[in-house]
Design a protein around this motif. Structure first.
Motif, mmCIF file in Angstrom:
data_model
loop_
_atom_site.group_PDB
_atom_site.id
_atom_site.type_symbol
_atom_site.label_atom_id
_atom_site.label_comp_id
_atom_site.label_asym_id
_atom_site.label_seq_id
_atom_site.Cartn_x
_atom_site.Cartn_y
_atom_site.Cartn_z
ATOM 1 N N TYR A 1 0.874 -1.176 0.000
ATOM 2 C CA TYR A 1 0.000 0.000 0.000
ATOM 3 C C TYR A 1 0.911 1.226 0.000
ATOM 4 N N LYS A 2 1.027 1.890 -1.128
ATOM 5 C CA LYS A 2 1.950 3.024 -1.225
ATOM 6 C C LYS A 2 1.227 4.329 -0.973
ATOM 7 N N VAL A 3 1.739 5.081 -0.019
ATOM 8 C CA VAL A 3 1.148 6.362 0.327
ATOM 9 C C VAL A 3 1.641 7.446 -0.626
ATOM 10 N N ILE A 4 0.706 8.236 -1.120
ATOM 11 C CA ILE A 4 1.001 9.407 -1.946
ATOM 12 C C ILE A 4 0.397 10.614 -1.244
ATOM 13 N N ALA B 1 3.829 6.317 -11.365
ATOM 14 C CA ALA B 1 5.030 5.480 -11.273
ATOM 15 C C ALA B 1 4.809 4.203 -10.476
ATOM 16 N N TYR B 2 3.746 4.169 -9.672
ATOM 17 C CA TYR B 2 3.528 3.019 -8.790
ATOM 18 C C TYR B 2 2.454 2.064 -9.296
ATOM 19 N N ARG B 3 1.859 2.355 -10.440
ATOM 20 C CA ARG B 3 0.714 1.571 -10.884
ATOM 21 C C ARG B 3 1.064 0.123 -11.184
ATOM 22 N N ASP B 4 2.292 -0.149 -11.592
ATOM 23 C CA ASP B 4 2.675 -1.517 -11.941
ATOM 24 C C ASP B 4 3.360 -2.255 -10.795
ATOM 25 N N VAL B 5 3.548 -1.586 -9.646
ATOM 26 C CA VAL B 5 4.265 -2.238 -8.549
ATOM 27 C C VAL B 5 3.462 -2.296 -7.253
ATOM 28 N N ALA B 6 2.643 -1.286 -6.973
ATOM 29 C CA ALA B 6 1.833 -1.288 -5.755
ATOM 30 C C ALA B 6 0.515 -2.007 -6.005
ATOM 31 N N ASP B 7 -0.058 -2.542 -4.943
ATOM 32 C CA ASP B 7 -1.375 -3.164 -5.045
ATOM 33 C C ASP B 7 -2.479 -2.150 -4.771
ATOM 34 N N TRP B 8 -2.166 -1.220 -3.893
ATOM 35 C CA TRP B 8 -3.085 -0.146 -3.544
ATOM 36 C C TRP B 8 -2.315 1.156 -3.457
ATOM 37 N N PRO C 1 -6.795 0.417 -7.229
ATOM 38 C CA PRO C 1 -7.672 0.810 -6.123
ATOM 39 C C PRO C 1 -6.951 1.749 -5.165
ATOM 40 N N PHE C 2 -7.714 2.615 -4.517
ATOM 41 C CA PHE C 2 -7.083 3.552 -3.590
ATOM 42 C C PHE C 2 -7.918 3.742 -2.336
ATOM 43 N N MET C 3 -7.213 4.042 -1.262
ATOM 44 C CA MET C 3 -7.849 4.410 -0.007
ATOM 45 C C MET C 3 -7.641 5.900 0.208
ATOM 46 N N GLY D 1 -15.273 11.756 -3.100
ATOM 47 C CA GLY D 1 -14.073 11.180 -3.698
ATOM 48 C C GLY D 1 -14.229 9.791 -4.258
ATOM 49 N N HIS D 2 -15.310 9.088 -3.891
ATOM 50 C CA HIS D 2 -15.572 7.723 -4.351
ATOM 51 C C HIS D 2 -14.361 6.799 -4.160
ATOM 52 N N PRO D 3 -13.778 6.782 -2.972
ATOM 53 C CA PRO D 3 -12.617 5.917 -2.755
ATOM 54 C C PRO D 3 -13.031 4.451 -2.605
ATOM 55 N N ASP D 4 -12.090 3.560 -2.879
ATOM 56 C CA ASP D 4 -12.324 2.136 -2.675
ATOM 57 C C ASP D 4 -12.225 1.763 -1.205
#
Length: 221
Positions: free
Chosen positions: A103-106, A119-126, A160-162, A179-182
């Motif tokens: 879960y990568k925080v941005i 940059a994280y779309r192919d490595v992070a799950d969330w 997906p994002f939190m 925001g319609h977050p997951d």
């Protein structure tokens, strides 16, 4: 999806409140500068109480492998929340080493900050989108402050994002509608003071978020 995460839990009482309320994820902090920091012995104790009732998420900040090894051994987490400046390469290496979702925080303040998610779309799950802390902040978290949730209209939602940062029982429904977050993630918003969770606030947050997600689902049908 409609996941609810209570982060920064540090006592059996507040952990049980989160589990009994139906939180999907419970977060544990491994960062010495945080008032929610756990030592490994306490993490093992709390982790054993979860017993599969929710996903255990370990939060760390730019931790090296030795630190993550110790976290993994004590908590046996179901996911790793990477709260620092971890590069995409570092996120990929962590996933490969531990075999659990990342879960990568941005940190977000303006629409331009959302570009960092690419940059994280192919490595992070969330992704976990949180308010960018002020430059003089002692901690890397949202520090109890929200950002403009309408910025999420510009987000590429293939991952997906939190949503985090400044959420509490009173505003989480609005955050979900806007925001319609997951998923939604709360820490200081269910505390009486830094590091001290309030079981009633935890229950109120989960209830408000569940109702908001149910309403969103009903309106989409």
């Amino acid at each position: 999806m409609s996941l609810i995460k209570i982060c920064g839990l540090s006592t059996p009482e507040t952990l049980e409140a989160a589990l009994a309320a139906g939180a999907d994820m419970v977060g544990f902090v491994f960062f010495e500068k945080s008032p929610r920091h756990l030592n490994y012995e306490k993490a093992a104790e709390l982790g054993a109480l979860v017993q599969g009732r929710a996903r255990k998420i370990a939060l760390s900040v730019d931790a090296d492998d030795a630190r993550l090894d110790a976290i993994a051994a004590s908590l046996r987490p179901d996911g790793l929340q990477l709260h620092g400046k971890e590069s995409p390469e570092r996120v990929a290496a962590i996933k490969a080493r531990y075999g659990v979702p990342a879960y990568k925080v941005i940190h977000v303040s303006t629409a331009a900050d959302l570009a960092a998610t690419d940059a994280y779309r192919d490595v992070a799950d969330w992704l976990l989108l949180e308010t960018k802390p002020p430059k003089d902040a002692l901690h890397p978290g949202g520090n109890g402050v929200t950002f403009d949730w309408t910025l999420l209209d510009h987000l590429d939602r293939r991952l997906p994002f939190m949503l985090s940062g400044g959420l509490d029982p009173a505003n989480v429904a609005e955050a979900i509608r806007t925001g319609h977050p997951d998923g939604v993630d709360v820490s200081s918003g269910v505390e009486d003071r830094p590091g001290v969770k309030n079981p009633d606030k935890i229950r109120a947050f989960v209830k408000a978020a569940r109702h908001a997600y149910a309403a969103a689902l009903a309106s989409s049908r």
